[in-house]
Design a protein around this motif. Structure first.
Motif, mmCIF file in Angstrom:
data_model
loop_
_atom_site.group_PDB
_atom_site.id
_atom_site.type_symbol
_atom_site.label_atom_id
_atom_site.label_comp_id
_atom_site.label_asym_id
_atom_site.label_seq_id
_atom_site.Cartn_x
_atom_site.Cartn_y
_atom_site.Cartn_z
ATOM 1 N N PHE A 54 49.726 -5.615 23.035
ATOM 2 C CA PHE A 54 48.869 -6.730 22.655
ATOM 3 C C PHE A 54 47.978 -6.358 21.469
ATOM 4 O O PHE A 54 47.817 -7.134 20.524
ATOM 5 C CB PHE A 54 48.010 -7.123 23.867
ATOM 6 N N CYS A 56 43.509 -11.750 32.243
ATOM 7 C CA CYS A 56 44.902 -11.931 31.809
ATOM 8 C C CYS A 56 45.329 -13.382 31.965
ATOM 9 O O CYS A 56 45.984 -13.945 31.085
ATOM 10 C CB CYS A 56 45.822 -11.017 32.626
ATOM 11 N N ARG A 57 44.948 -13.972 33.077
ATOM 12 C CA ARG A 57 45.315 -15.369 33.312
ATOM 13 C C ARG A 57 44.583 -16.297 32.358
ATOM 14 O O ARG A 57 45.182 -17.178 31.741
ATOM 15 C CB ARG A 57 45.010 -15.745 34.761
ATOM 16 N N GLN A 72 49.500 -8.711 18.566
ATOM 17 C CA GLN A 72 48.993 -10.075 18.702
ATOM 18 C C GLN A 72 47.759 -10.311 17.828
ATOM 19 O O GLN A 72 46.815 -9.539 17.860
ATOM 20 C CB GLN A 72 48.650 -10.363 20.161
ATOM 21 N N ARG A 86 39.459 -14.190 21.756
ATOM 22 C CA ARG A 86 40.313 -13.908 22.906
ATOM 23 C C ARG A 86 40.558 -12.405 23.092
ATOM 24 O O ARG A 86 40.516 -11.900 24.222
ATOM 25 C CB ARG A 86 41.666 -14.613 22.751
ATOM 26 N N MET A 115 52.814 -12.758 26.269
ATOM 27 C CA MET A 115 51.955 -13.495 27.192
ATOM 28 C C MET A 115 52.447 -13.354 28.629
ATOM 29 O O MET A 115 51.654 -13.240 29.573
ATOM 30 C CB MET A 115 51.898 -14.977 26.808
ATOM 31 N N ILE A 123 57.146 -18.931 29.513
ATOM 32 C CA ILE A 123 56.364 -17.747 29.872
ATOM 33 C C ILE A 123 56.541 -17.436 31.358
ATOM 34 O O ILE A 123 56.733 -16.280 31.750
ATOM 35 C CB ILE A 123 54.876 -17.959 29.535
ATOM 36 N N THR A 173 45.613 -15.685 28.443
ATOM 37 C CA THR A 173 46.968 -16.119 28.087
ATOM 38 C C THR A 173 47.052 -17.642 28.004
ATOM 39 O O THR A 173 47.600 -18.187 27.036
ATOM 40 C CB THR A 173 48.005 -15.595 29.089
ATOM 41 N N ILE A 217 51.429 -9.833 29.870
ATOM 42 C CA ILE A 217 49.994 -9.768 30.157
ATOM 43 C C ILE A 217 49.674 -10.512 31.448
ATOM 44 O O ILE A 217 48.951 -10.020 32.324
ATOM 45 C CB ILE A 217 49.178 -10.361 28.991
ATOM 46 N N MET A 218 50.235 -11.708 31.589
ATOM 47 C CA MET A 218 49.973 -12.506 32.780
ATOM 48 C C MET A 218 50.517 -11.840 34.044
ATOM 49 O O MET A 218 49.978 -12.012 35.133
ATOM 50 C CB MET A 218 50.588 -13.907 32.611
#
Length: 403
Positions: free
Chosen positions: A183, A117-118, A187, A76, A16, A141, A121, A19-20
């Motif tokens: 991901f 991404c924001r 995930q 998601r 996460m 995170i 996550t 990704i963020m």
């Protein structure tokens, strides 16, 4: 159908964070290159080069509204794939930019795609956790996430030693592609089919109204947006201040990284303190420290003919970032508490509001840069005072709701 989890909590936190951090990389890795880009695409006023940073945030504020409702309807993972793909397309457009207009189109698209991404996550964390536990995981995170903005300017500076600024965008492309592959293969989908809601404009409108009319949620959302507006102002002006005003040269990446590590250390401390103190108590202390410190340094500037030594600036920035760091995870967790049933839409709406306030404040303060640090210190002071007042109101509403 939700499958059996493949990854541990630790890997989930790391993934996460990566990704963020994609948007953070798009912003911070470019900071050492702004003057190079300005020369190559004929930007005459250096303050105009700040738009290369600001347009990423403008793109985010536009994109944030879409990804939450879409992810609530379709899950998601597929929505994140769409967002990262748009980010990568914007990256390619930026590489090919020959003037500021094309560059800003690419940067806007990077922000628009990176908004996923924001949203995703935060929504995936909310799918798994809530309350103080969510705040703890968000802090962890953020602790890992901060390594990217800490190291990104150094990466950008290193690339500039051997190649042009276009190769920084090339590095972003490889980072984003690698992150989405990780991901994809590791995930699992966190939103079960029975938890999804149809994508309709009526539903989005009613859910949006539900978020913005909740006094607790909207208070913490706006507070977060305003206080982080001053942080964006720092991003917009950091290269001009350190390289132009203080002539730190190639050491800019090091000094920028120091502040990022301070931010990360504070995020880690926040995750530990949440087991002993409430989110409200930590936020009150952090906001009070930010506000009082900024008032003192603003007074120092008035006494010292609007000038500040570089050592004093570093002390001020370290104190400021240490104070701001706990606010993101805690504000978002408090704002999200009433909306576990609609995490995607709520995250989109709140993130869009936060980003809108932040980018407006950041752009205004950035354009006020006058060769001194006074506009930046003033923005932290004013934003701190306003945020503290809004937080006090939100805290009263939160305590009333609990009673």
């Amino acid at each position: 159908m939700t499958t059996k989890p493949k990854i541990s909590d630790r890997e989930f936190i790391a993934l996460m964070a990566v990704i963020m951090s994609l948007v953070a990389l798009a912003i911070d890795s470019m900071l050492p290159a702004l003057s190079n880009i300005a020369d190559d695409i004929n930007i005459m006023d250096l303050n105009d080069s700040q738009w290369i940073i600001s347009f990423v945030f403008f793109g985010m504020s536009a994109g944030l509204l879409f990804y939450g409702p879409l992810s609530d309807a379709y899950g998601r993972k597929p929505i994140l794939y769409i967002g990262v793909t748009l980010f990568l397309i914007g990256d390619v457009i930026s590489i090919m930019a020959s003037d500021l207009t094309i560059m800003l189109v690419g940067r806007f698209l990077q922000g628009f795609g990176g908004a996923a991404c924001r949203v995703i996550t935060v929504a995936m964390v909310r799918d798994r956790f809530e309350g103080a536990e969510m705040a703890k995981f968000m802090s962890l995170i953020m602790m890992i996430f901060i390594l990217v903005p800490a190291l990104a300017p150094s990466v950008g500076q290193f690339i500039l030693f051997f190649a042009g600024w276009e190769y920084i965008f090339g590095f972003m492309f490889l980072f984003g592609f690698s992150a989405i592959m990780w991901f994809h293969f590791r995930q699992y989908e966190t939103l079960a089919p029975e938890g999804r809601h149809p994508f309709t404009l009526f539903r989005i409108a009613t859910r949006t109204i539900e978020v913005v009319t909740n006094p607790v949620s909207i208070s913490f959302t706006i507070a977060s947006g305003i206080v982080f507006g001053s942080f964006i102002a720092y991003l917009n002006t950091s290269a001009q201040i350190m390289q132009g005003l203080y002539n730190v040269g190639d050491m800019f990446a090091v000094y920028f990284g120091i502040q990022a590590f301070v931010y990360g250390a504070s995020s880690f401390l926040n995750s530990k303190l949440l087991s002993k103190y409430s989110m409200e108590t930590i936020c009150l202390f952090s906001l009070s420290t930010l506000t009082i410190t900024s008032i003192l340094f603003f007074g120092y500037l008035q006494i010292n003919n609007h000038e500040m030594s570089f050592a004093m600036l570093m002390i001020y920035l370290s104190t400021t970032f240490f104070s701001i760091a706990p606010l993101y995870g805690n504000f978002n967790s408090m704002a999200m508490q009433p909306f576990g049933h609609m995490a995607g839409v709520a995250t989109s709406v709140m993130s869009a509001i936060q980003t809108f306030f932040a980018v407006i404040v950041g752009a205004i303060v950035g354009q006020m840069y006058n060769g001194t640090v006074e506009p930046l210190v003033t923005s932290f002071m004013v934003c701190g005072i306003v945020t503290l007042l809004i937080f006090t109101f939100g805290r009263k509403k939160l305590n009333k709701a609990k009673a």
